[in-house]
Write a protein that holds these residues in place. Structure first.
Motif, short mmCIF file in Angstrom:
data_model
loop_
_atom_site.label_atom_id
_atom_site.label_comp_id
_atom_site.label_asym_id
_atom_site.label_seq_id
_atom_site.Cartn_x
_atom_site.Cartn_y
_atom_site.Cartn_z
N GLN A 1 0.81 -1.23 0.00
CA GLN A 1 0.00 0.00 0.00
C GLN A 1 0.84 1.28 0.00
OE1 GLN A 1 -2.12 0.65 3.79
NE2 GLN A 1 -1.16 -1.21 4.52
N ASN A 2 2.10 1.15 0.37
CA ASN A 2 2.96 2.33 0.38
C ASN A 2 3.14 2.99 -0.98
OD1 ASN A 2 3.42 2.64 3.02
ND2 ASN A 2 5.42 1.62 3.07
N ILE A 3 2.88 2.24 -2.03
CA ILE A 3 3.07 2.82 -3.36
C ILE A 3 1.83 3.66 -3.77
CG2 ILE A 3 2.13 0.89 -4.74
CD1 ILE A 3 5.33 2.77 -5.65
N ILE A 4 0.74 3.48 -3.02
CA ILE A 4 -0.50 4.21 -3.38
C ILE A 4 -0.50 5.58 -2.72
CG2 ILE A 4 -3.03 4.17 -3.25
CD1 ILE A 4 -2.76 1.07 -3.07
N PHE A 5 -0.69 6.59 -3.51
CA PHE A 5 -0.72 7.96 -2.98
C PHE A 5 -1.75 8.77 -3.76
CE2 PHE A 5 1.11 12.37 -3.00
CZ PHE A 5 0.76 12.67 -1.69
N ASN A 6 -2.80 9.17 -3.07
CA ASN A 6 -3.88 9.88 -3.76
C ASN A 6 -3.79 11.40 -3.64
OD1 ASN A 6 -5.15 7.59 -4.84
ND2 ASN A 6 -6.23 7.20 -2.92
N GLY A 7 -2.72 11.88 -2.98
CA GLY A 7 -2.61 13.32 -2.75
C GLY A 7 -1.90 14.06 -3.88
N ASP A 8 -1.47 15.27 -3.56
CA ASP A 8 -0.80 16.13 -4.55
C ASP A 8 0.67 15.76 -4.66
OD1 ASP A 8 0.29 18.10 -6.07
OD2 ASP A 8 -0.24 19.77 -4.74
N ASN A 9 1.03 15.23 -5.81
CA ASN A 9 2.41 14.79 -6.01
C ASN A 9 3.40 15.95 -6.16
OD1 ASN A 9 2.75 11.53 -6.89
ND2 ASN A 9 0.68 12.34 -6.90
N TYR A 10 2.87 17.16 -6.35
CA TYR A 10 3.78 18.31 -6.50
C TYR A 10 4.15 18.92 -5.15
CZ TYR A 10 2.38 18.50 -11.50
OH TYR A 10 2.15 18.22 -12.81
N ALA A 11 3.41 18.53 -4.10
CA ALA A 11 3.64 19.15 -2.78
C ALA A 11 5.00 18.76 -2.21
CB ALA A 11 2.53 18.74 -1.82
N ASP A 12 5.63 19.71 -1.53
CA ASP A 12 6.94 19.44 -0.93
C ASP A 12 6.86 18.33 0.11
OD1 ASP A 12 8.17 21.32 -2.48
OD2 ASP A 12 7.85 22.94 -1.03
N ASP A 13 5.73 18.31 0.85
CA ASP A 13 5.55 17.27 1.88
C ASP A 13 5.69 15.86 1.32
OD1 ASP A 13 4.70 19.49 3.08
OD2 ASP A 13 2.62 18.84 3.45
N TRP A 14 5.26 15.72 0.08
CA TRP A 14 5.26 14.38 -0.52
C TRP A 14 6.67 13.81 -0.60
CZ3 TRP A 14 3.82 9.85 -0.85
CH2 TRP A 14 4.09 9.00 -1.91
#
Ligand code: ADP
Ligand code: MG
Length: 695
Positions: free
Chosen positions: A500-513
């Motif tokens: 599941q760690n490969i799944i990310f539904n948020g903003d991929n441009y955000a620095d937090d990511w």
């Protein structure tokens, strides 16, 4: 214009032509080869060749060519005429042998050191699964390319092999799940292609565009893409005429050109075809890029396919829409109305999630290039970190599978427009996430990290192979299960939990990511050398060797070729920059400074009461910048000499990245700041305004 249905495929030796022109038995034998991959005998090939030749000659052809995709990044072709001496004259002939096998000299194509140049022999072999076509007076035969000793030297062969592997593994699983009528599975691809159009006259004045495909200098125009007025904007007359012509040319070649629109950056556009099987999609995309360039010439334009022709505005990518479907017409990535009980779909989804997680490095490697490195991670393309987006609905399903809690579908909600004359419609059940490198979009995945000039065979053979591997592991786990459904459910749950760690539904441009991804243990391979450092990792070698896609040596060769190409490209860019800096920019700025000084002197001579401060200050400022500019040019030259002297390819690529490329950026900064202060009359290159708003 002739009617589109008549025009479409008129230059293709397609099924209709084959049915018309081949004897029934030949047609059937050929169909078996195309559809089931059965080998073709020479007798059949002779009949096919003759029919192809007659058809091509009627369309005005005199030559045929084996068309292939070597490791150069462009397609290759060598033309032979059909003529055979007979008596005093000639006849037109084409044999099955000539159709099946060609023998181009392989020594001048990159082989990554697996063969010495004196071992010149190479073979091209007809790929009957991609139809032959007529272009520029020649019959084009799509082929695979290998060396005399059997090493694979092209991009097509691994793709075809990977499709076979994925088919075999998927069929095995589907048969196990009770779908006994499925005998073949094919991957499908629809590549969206971005490009820029610039005026040919402007282009001709830019050495950097001509030699490297991108601008190495260029101060930003006062306007860029900030008003967001270009994306989907109305298409300019000249561009519309180009697009119309392009569509026609593509349709003749049987390419399903479907969508066209303006893209985000000024002068940037996109073309998307209707999807088809991966190998045909690959050939068609290669052809599309070529036809795009040729058609542009006819319109006094140049089509730029470089990933980053202009700094400061978006670069160009390619979206690889990918799915898997069966010979019975089922799209295996379609969740259906009830994904929560569609265990077959869940199983395939789990296989893809696992594959993307375990082989995230390969996906990153396959999109790495000197050009694409400018985009990945620059808030215009997905980041260099590979992750997957599943959307709200599927995301919720995965969460429920992992947690064991009940799944509530949002279903397709009705969208109320609030205007009576407009019809209400159903919303898609997932919104889009334009920032994700690998996004689920309803019934397919969209791999978005590809650069615009990339041959899509590479990402697709990687994808197909890694998914084949996961399916093969799944089969082994399921084959002896007593309760198959329960076993599938358990396997899906276990796989999704572990990956599941490969799944990310948020903003991929955000620095937090970036930080979050690091915590998750995901890779962040920022440049080609960093990415390529993982290419030969044991798990990757094992993957390709196990599935017989490429051998260890061939993989090694590919690694060397990628690194060499990268270093060579940066070398050319650096040398071009030095050339422009010394021969154009430095003399131009110097001449302008001289004019400023002359003006200041003239003012002073005339009267002490006329201020010459403007000229003097500007002359001083530009002189200072120019001094720095010349020094940096020399430093760049030193960096190039040093990087070029490095022997080992990976080390060399790092030298180009860390010292040459870094120096190029410094030099450009000073150059662009001089452009901002120099009279347009003196500046030796067309400006960004000319280039981006000149069509
Ligand atoms: P968008 O720009 O909104 O992502 P487009 O309509 O421009 O969408 O492009 C979507 C692409 O996906 C098209 O090329 C389309 O043919 C392709 N596509 C649709 N279904 C499939 C599928 N099952 N397999 C592969 N590609 C597909
Ligand atoms: Mg898209």
């Amino acid at each position: 214009m002739t009617k589109v249905p008549e025009l479409f495929g008129s230059m293709v030796f397609n099924d209709k032509v084959m049915q018309e022109r081949l004897p029934k038995t030949t047609y059937k034998a050929l169909k078996k080869t195309i559809e089931n991959g059965e080998p073709l005998d020479e007798g059949v090939a002779n009949v096919v060749a003759n029919a192809m030749k007659d058809w091509a000659v009627e369309l005005g052809c005199t030559h045929f060519t084996h068309w292939f995709q070597p490791m150069t990044g462009v397609t290759a072709e060598k033309h032979d005429s059909f003529i055979q001496p007979k008596g005093d004259g000639v006849i037109m002939e084409f044999s099955g042998k000539e159709l099946i096998k060609g023998e181009p000299d392989a020594s001048s194509f990159p082989s990554g050191g697996i063969r010495a140049t004196f071992e010149a022999r190479g073979y091209t072999t007809w790929d009957p699964t991609s139809p032959a076509f007529v272009k520029d007076g020649s019959l084009y035969i799509p082929t695979a390319f290998c060396s005399y000793t059997g090493e694979v030297l092209d991009k097509k062969t691994p793709l075809l092999r990977s499709m076979e592997r994925l088919s075999a593994e998927a069929v095995r699983i589907l048969n196990l799940l009770g779908k006994k009528d499925v005998t073949r599975v094919a991957t499908t691809v629809g590549p969206e292609q971005e490009y820029f159009l610039v005026d040919k006259e402007m282009y001709d004045l830019r050495e950097d565009l001509k030699l490297t495909g991108r601008t190495l200098f260029g101060a930003m125009a006062p306007k860029g893409q900030e008003l967001e007025d270009h994306y989907f904007g109305s298409i300019k007359t000249r561009v519309a005429a180009y697009m119309r012509d392009l569509d026609e040319e593509l349709w003749k070649l049987g390419i399903l050109a479907k969508t066209k629109h303006n893209e985000v950056a000024p002068s940037q556009h996109e073309l998307a075809p209707v999807f088809t099987t991966s190998n045909i999609a690959t050939d068609h995309n290669e052809l599309t890029m070529e036809v795009m360039k040729k058609t542009a010439e006819k319109h006094g334009l140049v089509c730029l396919l470089h990933e980053k022709p202009f700094a400061g505005v978006n670069g160009s990518g390619k979206h690889n829409n990918w799915s898997i479907s069966t010979n019975t017409g089922e799209n295996l990535l379609s969740p259906g109305k009830h994904p929560e009980t569609n265990y077959q779909f869940q199983l395939f989804l789990a296989a893809i999630v696992k594959a993307v997680h375990e082989y995230q490095d390969l996906l990153r490697i396959t999109v790495a290039s000197a050009g694409n490195d400018h985009r990945l991670g620059a808030n215009e393309a997905p980041p260099a970190i590979i992750s997957m987006y599943l959307g709200d609905d599927l995301g919720a399903l995965v969460d429920s599978i992992i947690s064991g809690k009940e799944y509530v579908s949002h279903g397709k909600e009705k969208m109320e427009t609030g205007v009576e004359v407009l019809a209400d419609f159903k919303k898609d059940n997932s919104d889009r996430n334009r920032t994700s490198p690998f996004a689920f979009t309803g019934n397919k995945f969209e791999f978005r990290a590809l650069g615009s000039s990339l041959n899509i065979a590479c990402p697709n053979y990687m994808l197909n192979t890694m998914v084949a591997e996961e399916l093969s592991q799944f089969y082994d786990e399921l084959k002896d299960a007593e309760d198959l459904t329960e076993a599938v459910k358990a396997l899906v749950k276990k796989t999704l939990t572990e990956h599941q760690n490969i799944i990310f539904n948020g903003d991929n441009y955000a620095d937090d990511w970036v930080d979050e991804a690091e915590r998750r243990g995901l890779l962040n391979l920022k440049s080609l050398p960093e990415a390529l450092s993982h290419f030969l990792d044991e798990k990757n070698v094992n993957l390709f060797v196990k599935h017989k896609i490429v051998s260890k040596e061939e993989l090694h060769a590919r690694y060397e070729i990628d690194l060499e190409t990268y270093s060579k490209q940066l070398n050319i860019e650096a040398l071009t920059m030095i050339d422009i800096a010394r021969k154009n920019i430095t003399p131009a700025v110097s001449a302008f400074v001289r004019e400023l000084i002359d003006a200041a002197l003239a003012k002073k001579a005339l009267s002490a009461s006329i201020s010459s401060a403007v000229e003097e200050n500007l002359a001083a400022e530009l002189s200072e910048k120019l001094e720095k500019f010349v020094a940096l040019t020399d430093e760049l030259q030193d960096a190039v000499i040093e990087a070029a002297s490095v022997e080992e390819n990976l080390e060399k690529a790092f030298a180009y990245r860390n010292s040459v490329f870094a120096k190029m950026e410094e030099l450009r900064k000073v150059g662009d700041s001089m452009e901002e202060k120099t009279s347009a009359e003196y500046w030796p290159l067309p400006s960004y305004t000319d280039l981006l708003f000149g069509v």
